[in-house]
Design a protein around this motif. Structure first.
Motif, short mmCIF file in Angstrom:
data_model
loop_
_atom_site.label_atom_id
_atom_site.label_comp_id
_atom_site.label_asym_id
_atom_site.label_seq_id
_atom_site.Cartn_x
_atom_site.Cartn_y
_atom_site.Cartn_z
N ARG A 113 0.83 -1.20 0.00
CA ARG A 113 0.00 0.00 0.00
C ARG A 113 0.87 1.26 0.00
NH1 ARG A 113 -4.39 -0.70 4.66
NH2 ARG A 113 -4.78 1.47 4.04
N LEU A 114 1.98 1.22 0.73
CA LEU A 114 2.90 2.35 0.70
C LEU A 114 3.46 2.54 -0.70
CD1 LEU A 114 4.47 4.55 2.24
CD2 LEU A 114 6.21 2.81 2.76
N GLY A 115 3.74 1.43 -1.38
CA GLY A 115 4.23 1.51 -2.76
C GLY A 115 3.22 2.17 -3.68
N ARG A 116 1.95 1.85 -3.51
CA ARG A 116 0.93 2.51 -4.33
C ARG A 116 0.94 4.02 -4.11
NH1 ARG A 116 -4.06 -1.01 -2.25
NH2 ARG A 116 -3.39 -3.10 -2.87
N ALA A 117 1.06 4.43 -2.85
CA ALA A 117 1.08 5.86 -2.53
C ALA A 117 2.31 6.53 -3.14
CB ALA A 117 1.05 6.06 -1.02
N VAL A 118 3.43 5.83 -3.14
CA VAL A 118 4.65 6.39 -3.72
C VAL A 118 4.50 6.54 -5.23
CG1 VAL A 118 7.09 5.92 -4.22
CG2 VAL A 118 6.20 5.58 -1.91
N LEU A 119 3.98 5.54 -5.89
CA LEU A 119 3.83 5.60 -7.34
C LEU A 119 2.82 6.66 -7.78
CD1 LEU A 119 3.89 1.83 -8.38
CD2 LEU A 119 5.77 3.43 -8.14
N ALA A 120 1.79 6.86 -6.96
CA ALA A 120 0.79 7.88 -7.28
C ALA A 120 1.20 9.25 -6.76
CB ALA A 120 -0.55 7.48 -6.68
N ARG A 121 2.42 9.35 -6.19
CA ARG A 121 2.96 10.62 -5.67
C ARG A 121 2.15 11.19 -4.51
NH1 ARG A 121 7.00 12.57 -8.78
NH2 ARG A 121 7.32 11.56 -10.80
N ARG A 122 1.51 10.31 -3.75
CA ARG A 122 0.84 10.75 -2.54
C ARG A 122 1.77 10.66 -1.33
NH1 ARG A 122 -3.22 7.72 -5.04
NH2 ARG A 122 -2.69 5.89 -3.78
#
Length: 538
Positions: A113-122
């Motif tokens: 989930r942290l990876g998703r936030a990083v990729l989406a620049r959140r």
């Protein structure tokens, strides 16, 4: 973890607006009206609260389960004779193991989930670092997880303190509380580590006395300095290698292999993954002698780190003028001199001479198929048994390991030659060579992949490449049992591990891969969210 980065995808000309994603535990960024002194959340990078707490819950559970299901000491002065001793035996130990796996599942879920936030620049680099630091807090004081190596380190440090040469004898020559906790496989095995690490282990034992738990804690704190060093140099080195710091931190620092295996398990590879990036950054900044000195110190911890030295010579040579041979000689001669002084000094201070060189063969006694060369030999022996009654499998393994060593030498030479005129390519190819060394050497253990990955994480990554990293990281994380015994020959367990890794990889870009929530209104995280990062600078 060894997947080679795929070519970066182009950044979209006009990225979509960031939308809240409760699945990633993100929090909206402050608007333009937010002025004045930044609050604590802003100073910490506004880490996604839900993700941070989920991962923390996971590592806390692993901390609670470790005294029963982890690499517990033979004589536990804390719960060994208390009312909690049931946690170590029978059904208690089984329950403790379940608690560890539950915590690991939560931590992996939080990492994805942290990876998703990083990729989406959140989530930016500071948020990733804060989140990883919080996750690691329970791991700093836990019983060793998925390994018993720290007890071997302590015993190897105690040997010279008792007048014994750790490069000649194993822990069983000494006896005592440290020897009692060493895995039976390593009881009579000399230390395969460099003189700098033996000096560090000696110092830890001098401070801890005969207190095993204090020794484990001090050993962990000593080795975590390598991780702090990695964090310190990562932003600058990532910009030079063309990656994105937030992605690199997520891959190299928040990764479950780092949090649980390297920190929770306590491996001296932590020192190597700090020293090698520092050496690379120094070289790219023109501090060539210092770069060679730092890489020499890394080799004085683990010999495999020495593979970087020829590539650092290329970085030095690339900054000089003239023909390639001339530049190579002018860079190589002082590099050899610096290496001789630094490595010789570490050897002299240890007082143990070069006895560690023959001891390097000790890990080859481990025969597991994580090593590609060993696996090829085992497969060859299996085929031969179909046509012959008596087959010496070790002969096949020895031959395939020799072939693997030759292949590694050829591939390393090719990587070196192809980077002869490009300083940045030399650093990247050095990382690839280290990754190849980890899988082609006679023995491969999950944390060995960190040697090259500490640099590869700082290069540009495609979305598909990141998915391979997630799958590999999850699988490598659980191919050993929490008590340190191998799970590599339990087929149904390995299948479950592979499925877990595949599910985590798909989940990185598809938040609901099993379709359990029904139709999703918002867009998934897509490949276009991966940044190409800054242009590499040589």
């Amino acid at each position: 973890m060894t997947a080679q980065p795929s070519p970066p995808l182009p950044r979209p000309a006009a990225p979509d607006p960031v939308t809240p994603d409760t699945g990633a535990g993100a929090r909206p960024r402050p608007g333009p009206a937010a002025v004045g002194r930044p609050g604590l959340a802003e100073r910490l990078g506004s880490p996604p609260r839900g993700v941070l707490l989920l991962g923390l819950a996971g590592t806390v559970l692993m901390f609670l389960g470790a005294p029963g299901g982890g690499g517990v000491p033979m004589r536990d002065p804390v719960i060994g004779n208390s009312a909690l001793s049931f946690w170590r035996y029978g059904h208690g130990a089984m329950l403790a193991t379940i608690v560890i796996y539950t915590g690991l599942a939560l931590m992996v879920w939080a990492w994805v989930r942290l990876g998703r936030a990083v990729l989406a620049r959140r989530a930016g680099g500071r948020a990733v670092l804060t989140t990883a630091a919080v996750w690691m807090l329970p791991m700093l004081v836990t019983v060793p997880l998925f390994t018993r190596d720290p007890y071997s380190y302590l015993a190897q440090g105690a040997l010279p303190n008792n007048g014994l040469d750790p490069y000649v004898v194993g822990p069983d020559a000494m006896g005592g509380v440290f020897t009692d906790n060493v895995h039976f496989f390593w009881q009579d095995t000399p230390a395969p580590y460099g003189p700098l690490f033996i000096l560090l282990a000696q110092g830890v034992v001098l401070l801890a006395g005969t207190n095993v738990l204090l020794g484990v804690l001090l050993m962990r704190l000593s080795l975590v300095t390598g991780l702090l060093l990695l964090v310190a140099v990562l932003p600058a080195l990532t910009r030079r290698l063309g990656g994105r710091p937030a992605v690199a931190l997520w891959l190299a620092v928040a990764n479950p292999v780092t949090v649980v295996h390297l920190v929770g398990g306590i491996h001296n590879d932590l020192l190597v993954i700090g020293l090698l990036p520092l050496a690379a950054l120094l070289a790219l900044r023109g501090r060539f002698a210092w770069a060679v000195a730092v890489a020499s110190l890394a080799m004085a911890v683990k010999a495999s780190a020495g593979l970087v030295l020829p590539f650092l010579v290329l970085v030095w040579a690339a900054k000089l003028s003239g023909g390639f041979v001339s530049r190579l000689v002018r860079a190589g001669a002082p590099s050899v001199a610096v290496f001789g002084v630094v490595f010789g000094a570490a050897t002299w201070v240890s007082g143990l001479g070069f006895g560690w060189l023959p001891a390097l063969s000790a890990p080859s006694m481990i025969v597991n198929w994580l090593s590609v060369s060993t696996a090829a030999g085992q497969a060859g022996a299996g085929v031969a048994r179909m046509f012959a009654d008596e087959v010496d499998a070790q002969v096949f393994v020895d031959v395939s390991r020799a072939v693997g060593a030759g292949l590694l030498a050829v591939l390393t030479a090719l990587l070196w030659w192809r980077a002869r005129d490009d300083a940045t390519a030399a650093v990247r190819n050095a990382a690839i060579a280290l990754a190849l060394a980890a899988v082609l050497s006679p023995t491969t253990l999950p944390w060995y992949l960190s040697w090259g990955f500490c640099l590869l994480a700082m290069t540009p990554w495609s979305a598909r490449g990141l998915q391979w990293v997630v799958a590999g990281s999850v699988w490598l994380m659980i191919v050993y049992f929490p008590d340190g015994e191998t799970a590599l020959y339990v087929p149904h367990y390995l299948l479950a591990c592979a499925l877990a890794g595949a599910l985590a990889a798909v989940s990185l870009l598809r938040p609901d891969p099993l379709g359990l929530r029904g139709p999703r209104r918002g867009p998934d995280v897509t490949a276009g969210a991966v940044s190409t990062g800054a242009r590499p600078r040589g």
